[in-house]
Design a protein around this motif. Structure first.
Motif, PDB file in Angstrom:
ATOM      1  N   TYR A  37       0.960  -1.081   0.034  1.00  0.00           N
ATOM      2  CA  TYR A  37      -0.054  -0.090   0.067  1.00  0.00           C
ATOM      3  C   TYR A  37       0.701   1.498   0.038  1.00  0.00           C
ATOM      4  N   LYS A  38       0.304   2.213  -0.629  1.00  0.00           N
ATOM      5  CA  LYS A  38       0.938   3.449  -0.689  1.00  0.00           C
ATOM      6  C   LYS A  38       1.017   4.359   0.573  1.00  0.00           C
ATOM      7  N   ARG A  39       1.634   5.306   0.845  1.00  0.00           N
ATOM      8  CA  ARG A  39       1.548   6.008   1.980  1.00  0.00           C
ATOM      9  C   ARG A  39       0.085   6.728   2.501  1.00  0.00           C
ATOM     10  N   SER A  40      -0.526   7.078   1.300  1.00  0.00           N
ATOM     11  CA  SER A  40      -1.777   7.823   1.363  1.00  0.00           C
ATOM     12  C   SER A  40      -2.841   6.416   1.735  1.00  0.00           C
ATOM     13  N   GLU A  41      -2.589   5.333   1.674  1.00  0.00           N
ATOM     14  CA  GLU A  41      -3.364   4.109   2.047  1.00  0.00           C
ATOM     15  C   GLU A  41      -3.084   3.586   3.179  1.00  0.00           C
ATOM     16  N   LEU A  42      -1.743   3.810   3.730  1.00  0.00           N
ATOM     17  CA  LEU A  42      -1.234   3.083   4.876  1.00  0.00           C
ATOM     18  C   LEU A  42      -2.139   3.333   6.286  1.00  0.00           C
ATOM     19  N   GLY A  43      -2.224   4.442   6.423  1.00  0.00           N
ATOM     20  CA  GLY A  43      -2.846   4.739   7.646  1.00  0.00           C
ATOM     21  C   GLY A  43      -4.355   4.081   7.829  1.00  0.00           C
ATOM     22  N   THR A  44      -5.336   4.051   7.047  1.00  0.00           N
ATOM     23  CA  THR A  44      -6.359   3.397   6.913  1.00  0.00           C
ATOM     24  C   THR A  44      -6.142   1.912   7.320  1.00  0.00           C
ATOM     25  N   ARG A  49      -8.504   7.369   9.133  1.00  0.00           N
ATOM     26  CA  ARG A  49      -8.851   7.654   7.543  1.00  0.00           C
ATOM     27  C   ARG A  49      -8.934   9.058   7.299  1.00  0.00           C
ATOM     28  N   HIS A  50      -9.248   9.933   8.368  1.00  0.00           N
ATOM     29  CA  HIS A  50      -8.995  11.169   8.150  1.00  0.00           C
ATOM     30  C   HIS A  50      -7.724  11.966   8.054  1.00  0.00           C
ATOM     31  N   SER A  51      -6.843  11.118   8.922  1.00  0.00           N
ATOM     32  CA  SER A  51      -5.449  11.228   8.662  1.00  0.00           C
ATOM     33  C   SER A  51      -4.929  11.076   7.476  1.00  0.00           C
ATOM     34  N   ASP A  52      -5.207   9.903   6.686  1.00  0.00           N
ATOM     35  CA  ASP A  52      -4.921   9.463   5.322  1.00  0.00           C
ATOM     36  C   ASP A  52      -5.310  10.602   4.346  1.00  0.00           C
ATOM     37  N   LYS A  53      -6.613  11.106   4.546  1.00  0.00           N
ATOM     38  CA  LYS A  53      -7.147  12.067   3.659  1.00  0.00           C
ATOM     39  C   LYS A  53      -6.398  13.538   3.426  1.00  0.00           C
ATOM     40  N   THR A  54      -6.068  13.788   4.963  1.00  0.00           N
ATOM     41  CA  THR A  54      -5.577  15.229   5.067  1.00  0.00           C
ATOM     42  C   THR A  54      -3.985  15.087   5.090  1.00  0.00           C
ATOM     43  N   SER A  55      -3.356  13.883   4.902  1.00  0.00           N
ATOM     44  CA  SER A  55      -2.130  13.629   4.912  1.00  0.00           C
ATOM     45  C   SER A  55      -1.314  14.337   6.192  1.00  0.00           C
ATOM     46  N   ARG A  85      -0.524  13.989  10.258  1.00  0.00           N
ATOM     47  CA  ARG A  85      -0.335  12.886  11.479  1.00  0.00           C
ATOM     48  C   ARG A  85      -0.177  13.565  12.694  1.00  0.00           C
ATOM     49  N   PHE A  86       0.534  14.562  13.095  1.00  0.00           N
ATOM     50  CA  PHE A  86       0.714  14.874  14.339  1.00  0.00           C
ATOM     51  C   PHE A  86      -0.372  15.209  15.183  1.00  0.00           C
ATOM     52  N   TYR A  87      -1.433  15.794  14.647  1.00  0.00           N
ATOM     53  CA  TYR A  87      -2.812  16.201  15.480  1.00  0.00           C
ATOM     54  C   TYR A  87      -3.486  15.117  15.656  1.00  0.00           C
ATOM     55  N   HIS A  88      -3.381  14.197  14.687  1.00  0.00           N
ATOM     56  CA  HIS A  88      -4.444  13.028  14.845  1.00  0.00           C
ATOM     57  C   HIS A  88      -3.612  12.129  15.640  1.00  0.00           C
ATOM     58  N   ILE A  89      -2.783  12.144  16.167  1.00  0.00           N
ATOM     59  CA  ILE A  89      -1.938  11.371  17.134  1.00  0.00           C
ATOM     60  C   ILE A  89      -2.044  12.060  18.571  1.00  0.00           C
ATOM     61  N   THR A  90      -1.940  13.211  18.488  1.00  0.00           N
ATOM     62  CA  THR A  90      -1.939  13.845  20.070  1.00  0.00           C
ATOM     63  C   THR A  90      -3.325  14.321  20.469  1.00  0.00           C
ATOM     64  N   VAL A  91      -4.185  14.560  19.799  1.00  0.00           N
ATOM     65  CA  VAL A  91      -5.576  14.792  20.290  1.00  0.00           C
ATOM     66  C   VAL A  91      -6.043  13.671  21.125  1.00  0.00           C
ATOM     67  N   PRO A  92      -6.093  12.518  20.382  1.00  0.00           N
ATOM     68  CA  PRO A  92      -6.649  11.297  21.133  1.00  0.00           C
ATOM     69  C   PRO A  92      -5.854  11.082  22.455  1.00  0.00           C
ATOM     70  N   LYS A 105       6.940  18.002  -7.609  1.00  0.00           N
ATOM     71  CA  LYS A 105       7.309  17.717  -6.236  1.00  0.00           C
ATOM     72  C   LYS A 105       7.418  16.193  -6.113  1.00  0.00           C
ATOM     73  N   GLY A 106       8.457  15.810  -5.501  1.00  0.00           N
ATOM     74  CA  GLY A 106       8.772  14.369  -5.143  1.00  0.00           C
ATOM     75  C   GLY A 106       8.373  13.979  -3.929  1.00  0.00           C
ATOM     76  N   PHE A 107       9.036  12.859  -3.288  1.00  0.00           N
ATOM     77  CA  PHE A 107       8.880  12.342  -2.173  1.00  0.00           C
ATOM     78  C   PHE A 107       8.908  13.702  -0.868  1.00  0.00           C
ATOM     79  N   ARG A 108       7.912  13.683  -0.048  1.00  0.00           N
ATOM     80  CA  ARG A 108       7.912  14.495   1.155  1.00  0.00           C
ATOM     81  C   ARG A 108       7.344  13.658   2.365  1.00  0.00           C
ATOM     82  N   TYR A 109       8.038  14.059   3.478  1.00  0.00           N
ATOM     83  CA  TYR A 109       7.495  13.264   4.736  1.00  0.00           C
ATOM     84  C   TYR A 109       6.219  13.805   5.151  1.00  0.00           C
TER      85      TYR A 109
END
Length: 486
Positions: free
Chosen positions: A166-173, A339-345, A347-354, A480-484
């Motif tokens: 799976y690609k990075r945009s698909e990996l979170g879900t 799923r929302h983290s993947d859609k918005t690309s 990570r940080f706030y989707h980790i820390t808020v919960p 643009k190429g690869f970005r973290y």
């Protein structure tokens, strides 16, 4: 005749050149063009999702087998084995010794053989058998020690397997769906345990808790046999009967486009020893390992959830039933957040808020013994797993290549973080109950530490992205190429 053969060769050369020109103009030409590729890609993902779904079932059983001691504790396990003082905590923590030791070698071996469809179910059959064999205290101690060795293969191996498809945009879900197996096991593991412990006591002269180990271990072995025929291997090594050759090439192309270079080529040139060295010397790997460890300590309530539920004063059956709703809610939250983290690309706030929501739950539990408030606090604690799931995804995203390094990095972070489970086993001594204020205070401190470390990691990845922007600007690259992901 010679003139005819020369003409034929010239025609073939011209045709080959035309095909090469078409492929240069349209990189999706070998898949029938852009629209045909999109259709094929959707079909490929459906096939993959169906096969990978067996991992959720395996993970449910993985955690059911690991955590059944917590449920058994309520129905004679501790008394029958004559456990005193810290014996129960030692029994829980000993599993993580083997679990920590074996994760990196296991993932390196998995990357080497390229056959997760055989390797992961084989380990599963062994841990199911070991679970059945749990006996007296010494036997249980040895069983859980070796259980950690074979269980070490599953989770990092599964993360590595899905990161190869799976690609990075698909990996979170997909990571969320996998980790939902862990979360659901806390919900339905308690329900299953409640049924077995309530209905099997004294059958064939055996205590109810022994039947719990027998039945759940046997179910694990059965599912492992089924998994051998369902799980896919890696794109380069998978069996062809479920995947057409164009679909297999598309699977490999997708990963090349996502990481900027082919996985298999880098595996060959990087080598497994090189992958180990690249991961070990990368400070980002260790930083995330420490952040994960802090959060694992904050999640240590998981193994003691029936004990914390029991502080509300209900009988053992109701106590186990009350464990289910918080984790059902958490499974839904984890899927939605990932799923929302993947859609918005993002990570940080989707980790820390919960995780911050979990801190609120700890504070409520410290402040009151009110039954309703404490039950609400259990919901808030449990939902912090939603942030933890995205944290796992962030690790996979942040070490994209080579795959030999990614295999070691994922395993190393997960293995090191299990030190949090070892420490967490001793965070909830009975002497601190029923309020467990000291335990909750430790969880608040470690959760806060994890949030701070994630913020520093975010700042560093943002800095690396600015360097990549500058490098492409200097080279005149417009696309643009690869970005973290941050």
């Amino acid at each position: 005749m010679t003139s005819s053969r020369t003409s034929s060769i010239a025609e073939k050369t011209t045709a080959a050149a035309d095909v090469a020109d078409v492929e240069r103009d349209d990189p999706d030409a070998e898949f029938g063009g852009h629209e045909a590729r999109k259709v094929m890609e959707r079909k490929l993902l459906r096939k993959l999702d169906l096969r990978m779904s067996i991992l959720i079932v395996i993970y449910i059983l993985n955690y059911v087998d690991r955590n059944n001691a917590g449920a058994a504790r309520l129905r004679g396990f501790q008394t029958d084995l004559h456990l005193q003082g810290q014996d129960f905590a030692t029994l829980l923590s000993i599993l993580y010794v083997g679990y920590i030791i074996m994760q990196i070698p296991s993932n390196m071996f998995l990357n080497y053989i390229g056959k997760p469809s055989l390797y992961l179910p084989a380990c599963m059959m062994i841990w199911g058998t070991l679970s059945i064999l749990t006996g007296n205290f010494v036997g249980a101690l040895l069983t859980r020690f070796f259980l950690g060795f074979v269980e070490a293969a599953f989770f990092p191996g599964s993360l590595f397997l899905i990161s190869k498809w799976y690609k990075r945009s698909e990996l979170g879900t997909r990571t969320a769906l996998l980790y939902c197996g862990n979360i659901i096991s806390n919900a339905f593991g308690a329900l299953i345990a409640s049924g077995i412990l309530d209905g099997m006591d004294g059958k064939l002269g055996r205590a109810a808790w022994r039947w719990l180990f027998y039945i759940e271990g046997a179910l694990t072995v059965f599912v492992a046999l089924c998994a051998m025929f369902i799980l896919p291997d890696f794109p380069a090594t998978t069996r062809r009967w479920w995947l057409s050759e164009p679909e297999r090439r598309l699977a490999m192309r997708r990963m090349e486009e996502d990481a900027g270079v082919g996985d298999e080529a880098e595996t060959e040139t990087g080598g497994h020893a090189t992958g180990l060295w690249l991961a070990v010397k990368d400070w980002k790997v260790w930083w995330m390992a420490f952040a994960m460890t802090a959060q694992v300590v904050a999640l240590s309530f998981n193994a003691y959830f029936p004990t914390l539920s029991a502080t509300m004063g209900f009988d053992p059956t109701v106590t186990l039933l009350l464990c289910a709703p918080p984790f059902v809610f958490t499974a839904l939250m984890a899927f939605a957040v990932s799923r929302h983290s993947d859609k918005t690309s993002e990570r940080f706030y989707h980790i820390t808020v919960p995780i911050f929501g979990g801190i609120v739950g700890f504070v409520i539990a410290i402040c009151t013994m009110n039954t309703a408030a404490r039950y609400v606090s259990l919901f808030l604690m449990a939902q912090s797993y939603a942030g933890f799931v995205v944290l796992y995804t962030w690790v996979s995203n942040s070490f994209p290549r080579p795959p030999s390094k990614r295999a070691v990095a994922v395993a190393l972070v997960n293995a090191f973080s299990q030190l949090g489970n070892v420490a967490g086993s001793y965070v909830w001594p009975s002497a601190w109950g029923p309020t467990y204020r000291n335990s909750y205070a430790i969880c608040i401190a470690t959760a806060g530490c994890a949030i701070v470390m994630c913020y520093v990691f975010k700042l560093h990845l943002a800095h690396l992205n600015r360097l990549l922007d500058k490098e492409e600007e200097e080279k005149g690259v417009k696309e643009k190429g690869f970005r973290y992901l941050i």
